[in-house]
Design a protein around this motif. Sequence first.
Motif, PDB file in Angstrom:
ATOM      1  N   LEU A 160      51.568  -1.686  74.633  1.00 12.09           N
ATOM      2  CA  LEU A 160      51.588  -2.944  73.871  1.00 12.09           C
ATOM      3  C   LEU A 160      52.466  -3.981  74.581  1.00 12.09           C
ATOM      4  N   ARG A 161      53.584  -3.494  75.175  1.00  8.11           N
ATOM      5  CA  ARG A 161      54.467  -4.419  75.914  1.00  8.11           C
ATOM      6  C   ARG A 161      53.729  -5.037  77.099  1.00  8.11           C
ATOM      7  N   THR A 195      47.197  -9.648  66.762  1.00 10.88           N
ATOM      8  CA  THR A 195      47.720  -8.275  66.616  1.00 10.88           C
ATOM      9  C   THR A 195      47.136  -7.462  67.764  1.00 10.88           C
ATOM     10  N   ARG A 196      47.836  -6.363  68.150  1.00 10.51           N
ATOM     11  CA  ARG A 196      47.371  -5.605  69.319  1.00 10.51           C
ATOM     12  C   ARG A 196      47.112  -4.134  69.022  1.00 10.51           C
ATOM     13  N   LEU A 197      47.519  -3.687  67.812  1.00 12.81           N
ATOM     14  CA  LEU A 197      47.243  -2.295  67.432  1.00 12.81           C
ATOM     15  C   LEU A 197      46.537  -2.339  66.084  1.00 12.81           C
ATOM     16  N   GLN A 247      52.770  -6.667  65.377  1.00 14.74           N
ATOM     17  CA  GLN A 247      51.452  -6.704  66.039  1.00 14.74           C
ATOM     18  C   GLN A 247      50.515  -5.593  65.559  1.00 14.74           C
ATOM     19  N   LYS A 297      45.559  -3.524  74.220  1.00 12.01           N
ATOM     20  CA  LYS A 297      45.183  -3.375  72.800  1.00 12.01           C
ATOM     21  C   LYS A 297      44.736  -1.947  72.532  1.00 12.01           C
ATOM     22  N   LEU A 352      57.442  -5.362  67.969  1.00 16.03           N
ATOM     23  CA  LEU A 352      56.060  -4.883  68.140  1.00 16.03           C
ATOM     24  C   LEU A 352      55.400  -4.566  66.801  1.00 16.03           C
ATOM     25  N   ARG A 382      53.951   2.130  72.854  1.00 18.72           N
ATOM     26  CA  ARG A 382      54.956   1.059  72.937  1.00 18.72           C
ATOM     27  C   ARG A 382      54.869   0.376  74.306  1.00 18.72           C
TER      28      ARG A 382
END
Length: 705
Positions: free
Chosen positions: A480-481, A547-549, A522, A485, A519, A477
């Motif tokens: 990602l903030r 998207t980051r995950l 993402q 990635k 989140l 968490r």
Amino acid sequence: MRPLELDPLFKTVESLPGIGPKSAEALARVTGRDGPEDTRALDLLLFPPHAMIDRTLRTGITEAPEGTIATLKVRVDRHQPSPPGRKTVPYRVFVHDGTGEMALTFFHSKQAWLEKILPVGETVLVSGKVEWFNGRPSMVHPDHVVAESDADSLPLIEPVYPLTAGLSPKLLRRAIEAAIDLMPTLPEWADPHLVRRNSFPDMAAAVRQLHHPESALDLEPQTAARRRLAYDELLAGQLSLALVRQTLRKLPGQTVHAEGRLRGRVLEALPFSLTGSQQTAVADILKDMAGSDRMLRLLQGDVGSGKTAVAMMAMANAVEAGGQAVLMAPTEILARQHYATIRKMAEAAGIEVAVLTSRAKGRERKDLLEKIASGQAQIVIGTHALFQDSVSYASLTLAVVDEQHRFGVHQRLRLTAKGTAPHMLVMTATPIPRTLVLAAFGDMDVSKLTEKPAGRQPITTVTIPDERIEEIVERLRSALREGRKAYWICPLVEDSQDSDLMSVETRHSSLVKALGPELGRQVSLVHGRMSADEKDQAMSAFKSGETRLLVATTVIEVGVDVPDATIMVIEHAERFGLAQLHQLRGRVGRGDGASSCILLYHGPLGETAGARLSVLRETEDGFRIAEEDLKLRGEGEVLGTRQSGMPGFRLANLSAHADLLEIARTDARAILETDPGLTSPRGAALRMLLYLMRRDEAIRFLRAG
């Protein structure tokens, strides 16, 4: 033509006495053949036992240790059949000797048959596992029951083979004995000095010893019989690779002379300079291409060692000399990714690059094929669509194959047929130990990239038990903030009843929920059951930062390149092989950010799984990891033999027989130098060996040549 003497060994297993269609199916499964019609008597001869039962322990009933195999001489007292209508209650036969009494227990057995083999008042020998229940000994379904007068027929040492549903040890044993009876007299194909030095028996004697061990030592890989059969298998493998090489080399290579003008432009535009091992590899490749023989070279480089840049140098030279180059990748995702990377490099030199996959349809495909046929497309990148019959090249000079283990020798030959014998460079990111390189790529020269390009960051690897998963989600968490990635890898696509593993779909929805609305948006998902378009969309969204995950199965193992991804979480890491874990970890650490890999495991860890995870914690050196993997799992596993088209060995064990592999390689080369058509008496014997080891495709090369 196959020598007539071998015909009996090529009988289908169904023609052996007592083998029906169902048993033939089971024999095909256990010997790894494609079906009963492809399973021959020969396959049973070369099917080694993996353990043995020692029936030499003779004791009294009450002296037999719990759980051991014992052979007992007993007198039959009485039969106690199952009560009428209660088939689940076992049939018992009570017996005794001088030390006490026991029950022989049978399920679903016919009374008449049991009364025949165990007549009341007779003395018999029974052999099987002794179990104790409530202080009383029992033997459930004895393996052997023989009358005292037939004591000699009881096998004292019995080999144990892998089994499958529908195949009993007795049936398999009977089939193997029937196959042994078909063995003809075979000529000697091994070098006489080698036979003497190693005290090798002839092949037929070695096969008999394999199936009739006299002690546990006979199953060791270093016995003369096992070494003999291992040598024969390795020699057949090396000889067939050498024949392929001989055929490919007969086609003269196109001499590639280029001043290096285009190569120089590409180099100037690169944001990094080549490492020492990249420069050496480029020099070796260009030297091969400038010679009159065709190049057949394997370029081994760990994930991120810069193989594509090396291939680009070779392709630029091919184009400058007036030819075309192709790069073949195993999947569409990878082909498009190579296209993006190579187009950037090629632009600086004014080289035209095209991409051809099965997705190109209609007008677009027609235009592409015209560009390739006219030579306007100088570098063509694609999947195996590159060598379909509809594709013709103006002047194919160099073929680069990425991830060789997805392409067998046959595909290499089909690609070769496209040009007037193009030079061939095969790239693999799976570091393969030297012994396996010899076994699988005996027909190639090898270049290794051993350094990582400048700027690549080391990856911190940690192992964490899965009960601490909430801490990991918390750390994700925060990451990602901060705009970082991450990948999250799961072993399964969907939950199954017989597995406690977390499926990728379940994990995806649980992470979306845990990360909350902001989140959760993402998080994207990729797995092998999605269509090519869906996978590409998910990958592009991850690459662009939408998207980051990315929650995925191992489809992302090979070649996916997102330089700003810095976190890799692998769930159930204990279920993956070492090489696969190393490949997955190599997806991060590709940019300039500090990267980490978290191996989540479900305890308690077995010894091998524990050893695997600690090797990964200690090193990022792919070659060391590959050697450790070979020690831990054996070559068939390392190569994923059935899937990879690489040789899986039945009789040879590469860690035990590495010395024989070197000898077999030297022998194969020497034989073909003096007798390239295998026409001498020894050559005729070697043709027999190739048939016996199911290497008939190599004999076709003899004819073609």
